[in-house]
Design an enzyme around this catalytic site. Structure first.
Site, PDB file in Angstrom:
ATOM      1  N   SER A 113       0.837  -1.190   0.000  1.00  0.00           N
ATOM      2  CA  SER A 113       0.000   0.000   0.000  1.00  0.00           C
ATOM      3  C   SER A 113       0.876   1.246   0.000  1.00  0.00           C
ATOM      4  O   SER A 113       1.969   1.249   0.551  1.00  0.00           O
ATOM      5  CB  SER A 113      -0.926   0.019   1.218  1.00  0.00           C
ATOM      6  OG  SER A 113      -1.749   1.174   1.197  1.00  0.00           O
ATOM      7  N   LYS A 167      -4.129  -6.946   3.747  1.00  0.00           N
ATOM      8  CA  LYS A 167      -4.208  -5.889   2.739  1.00  0.00           C
ATOM      9  C   LYS A 167      -5.656  -5.678   2.303  1.00  0.00           C
ATOM     10  O   LYS A 167      -6.103  -4.542   2.100  1.00  0.00           O
ATOM     11  CB  LYS A 167      -3.333  -6.256   1.549  1.00  0.00           C
ATOM     12  CG  LYS A 167      -3.580  -5.467   0.276  1.00  0.00           C
ATOM     13  CD  LYS A 167      -3.244  -3.991   0.404  1.00  0.00           C
ATOM     14  CE  LYS A 167      -3.376  -3.311  -0.964  1.00  0.00           C
ATOM     15  NZ  LYS A 167      -3.162  -1.860  -0.890  1.00  0.00           N
ATOM     16  N   HIS A 170      -7.368  -3.725   4.927  1.00  0.00           N
ATOM     17  CA  HIS A 170      -6.879  -2.346   4.800  1.00  0.00           C
ATOM     18  C   HIS A 170      -7.660  -1.608   3.713  1.00  0.00           C
ATOM     19  O   HIS A 170      -8.129  -0.485   3.908  1.00  0.00           O
ATOM     20  CB  HIS A 170      -5.386  -2.359   4.457  1.00  0.00           C
ATOM     21  CG  HIS A 170      -4.856  -1.067   3.917  1.00  0.00           C
ATOM     22  ND1 HIS A 170      -5.065  -0.670   2.606  1.00  0.00           N
ATOM     23  CD2 HIS A 170      -4.127  -0.078   4.487  1.00  0.00           C
ATOM     24  CE1 HIS A 170      -4.505   0.504   2.398  1.00  0.00           C
ATOM     25  NE2 HIS A 170      -3.916   0.888   3.527  1.00  0.00           N
ATOM     26  N   ASN A 171      -7.823  -2.254   2.552  1.00  0.00           N
ATOM     27  CA  ASN A 171      -8.515  -1.611   1.445  1.00  0.00           C
ATOM     28  C   ASN A 171     -10.001  -1.429   1.734  1.00  0.00           C
ATOM     29  O   ASN A 171     -10.609  -0.445   1.297  1.00  0.00           O
ATOM     30  CB  ASN A 171      -8.325  -2.414   0.161  1.00  0.00           C
ATOM     31  CG  ASN A 171      -6.961  -2.191  -0.450  1.00  0.00           C
ATOM     32  OD1 ASN A 171      -6.021  -1.795   0.234  1.00  0.00           O
ATOM     33  ND2 ASN A 171      -6.838  -2.440  -1.735  1.00  0.00           N
ATOM     34  N   GLU A 174     -10.210   1.520   3.819  1.00  0.00           N
ATOM     35  CA  GLU A 174      -9.973   2.663   2.929  1.00  0.00           C
ATOM     36  C   GLU A 174     -11.254   3.052   2.204  1.00  0.00           C
ATOM     37  O   GLU A 174     -11.586   4.244   2.098  1.00  0.00           O
ATOM     38  CB  GLU A 174      -8.889   2.293   1.920  1.00  0.00           C
ATOM     39  CG  GLU A 174      -8.584   3.357   0.878  1.00  0.00           C
ATOM     40  CD  GLU A 174      -7.666   2.843  -0.213  1.00  0.00           C
ATOM     41  OE1 GLU A 174      -7.847   3.266  -1.376  1.00  0.00           O
ATOM     42  OE2 GLU A 174      -6.786   2.023   0.089  1.00  0.00           O
TER      43      GLU A 174
END
Length: 444
Positions: A113, A167, A170-171, A174
């Site tokens: 990222s 990840k 995380h996205n 986001e």
């Protein structure tokens, strides 16, 4: 004699920037791309004057690598990765087993990222997979990763198979963060009637407060940006937002594991709704909503309320994200260091913020923490924002402003804090029409 430290396959922007980052840290990299002409173009332009070398074939690439081979695949998920592995495996003639481990290939799946800027200057890296590989790549990965605090790298070993899952979460967060900021912007614009420069100033001020983050910072910059004609650019940009797979995957995972991460789901659905631009144009001419009226309250006070609603909703977003990580850990038998994961997100990545330090503190104090809302800091923070949060949501609803993420965050909080929910009626109905039976309360 092979001299290259590592090879990278995939010369899109992220791949090129990671190669340049590794070169800057003293590593020798061999670049390869399925479209071989891209290798020549890269060496002649972006990588000109560096120690980066290229290869015209996979066979040439591996011949240049030190043993054990260290190869990064930065290509599209699933099929492209499978295709390259199938091509690489026969080149290692000493191993002919069915899976990668049996063939002596230590596979690592790493989330990356930081966007185009993070790749050359220091991304957030979330590696997981075969732990035997970590000693071979640790120096490179932690060397090129973003640094925070006293120089701690935003990279550490996650857990077997968990790198890409971390990840993905995380996205998902986001997606939620970006949508929450959009809803705050919508309220400023259409309820408070703020000018673009006023909104930019507000986000600049917020970036010095609890919602200090990369996304808050760039929102202020975007709001200020003017085109060559001296006109603000943002109002000219289409309100049709696309989506990549990671947000969808996060939403699907929440259903698969039965975890109520509704905020990420609503953020994905909001993008889906935005894509129906032609339908929305037609609907806007036929479907009525509340009449637009001038806001009659204290604008400065309500702006503060929006900031608090954003802060509280962000807390819910992260709480739900870590709920999903915790459930995945149970499902797969992972031992995840949640404080360590937070450290990886503190620098370079898209959701980096001061806010993350508090999350790390919470998990450092109690590694078994079930939910961020049960941590004293976050409990107090949400309680302090609650009145403003409720007022913003109710005001926005009355004004006809779509706020799927603000409202679902508040609904989750209200549901989570209720000892007794009306799902007993669902059980009773299921039993009534299908004889599914029901579970009685312990004290009934």
């Amino acid at each position: 004699m092979a001299q290259d430290d590592i090879a990278l396959i995939g010369l899109a922007v992220m791949g090129q920037n990671l190669i340049l980052n590794m070169n800057d840290h003293g590593f020798v990299i061999c670049a390869f791309n399925r479209t071989v002409s891209k290798v020549d173009d890269f060496l002649a332009n972006e990588a000109k004057g560096t120690k980066v070398v290229g290869a015209q074939s996979l066979k040439e690439m591996v011949s240049k690598l030190k043993k054990p081979w260290r190869i990064i695949l930065l290509v599209k998920a699933i099929q492209a990765v499978d295709d390259f592995i199938k091509k690489l495996v026969p080149l290692d003639t000493t191993r002919y087993f069915q899976d990668l481990k049996a063939k002596g290939i230590l596979f690592v799946g790493s989330g990356v990222s930081g966007g185009e800027d993070g790749a050359p200057y220091g991304p957030s890296l979330m590696p997981g997979g075969n732990k035997e590989a970590w000693p071979y790549i640790k120096t490179i990965f932690q060397g090129i990763a973003a640094k925070v605090g006293t120089g701690e790298p935003c990279c550490g070993w996650v857990e077997e198979k968990a790198g890409h899952f971390v990840k993905m979460v995380h996205n998902g967060i986001e997606y939620g963060d970006m949508r929450l900021i959009c809803e705050a912007y919508h309220l400023m614009r259409d309820v408070l009637g703020m000018e673009q420069s006023e909104m930019a100033q507000a986000f600049e001020e917020w970036n010095k407060m609890e919602v200090d983050s990369f996304l808050t910072e760039i929102t202020a910059n975007i709001l200020k940006f003017q085109d060559n004609n001296g006109k603000y650019l943002l109002p000219k940009i289409s309100d049709r937002a696309g989506q990549k797979g990671t947000g969808n995957w996060s939403a699907i995972s929440t259903l698969e594991y039965g975890i109520p991460v509704a905020l990420i789901g609503e953020a994905v659905f909001a993008r889906c709704l935005s894509s129906l631009k032609d339908e929305r144009i037609q609907a806007s001419k036929k479907l009525m909503g509340p009449q637009k009226t001038q806001f009659e309250g204290d604008k400065k006070s309500f702006l503060e309320d929006i900031q608090k609603a954003l802060y509280a909703s962000k807390i819910i977003s992260y709480a739900q994200g870590f709920m999903l990580l915790r459930q995945a850990a149970i499902e797969f038998g992972w031992t995840l260091n949640y404080g360590g994961i937070t450290l990886m997100w503190r620098g370079s990545c898209i959701i980096r913020s001061v806010f993350l330090e508090k999350i790390k503190d919470a998990f450092d104090q109690n590694p078994e923490l079930q939910n961020l809302l049960l941590d004293n800091f976050f409990k107090s923070a949400v309680e302090n924002c609650q009145a403003s949060w409720q007022w913003v949501v109710s005001t926005g609803v009355q004004a006809g402003i779509p706020m799927p993420c603000f409202t679902t965050a508040l609904s989750f909080y209200n549901g989570y804090r209720h000892e007794m929910l009306p799902a007993n009626l669902i059980q009773a109905k299921q039993d009534y029409f299908g004889a599914h039976t029901y579970e009685l309360l312990a004290n009934a």
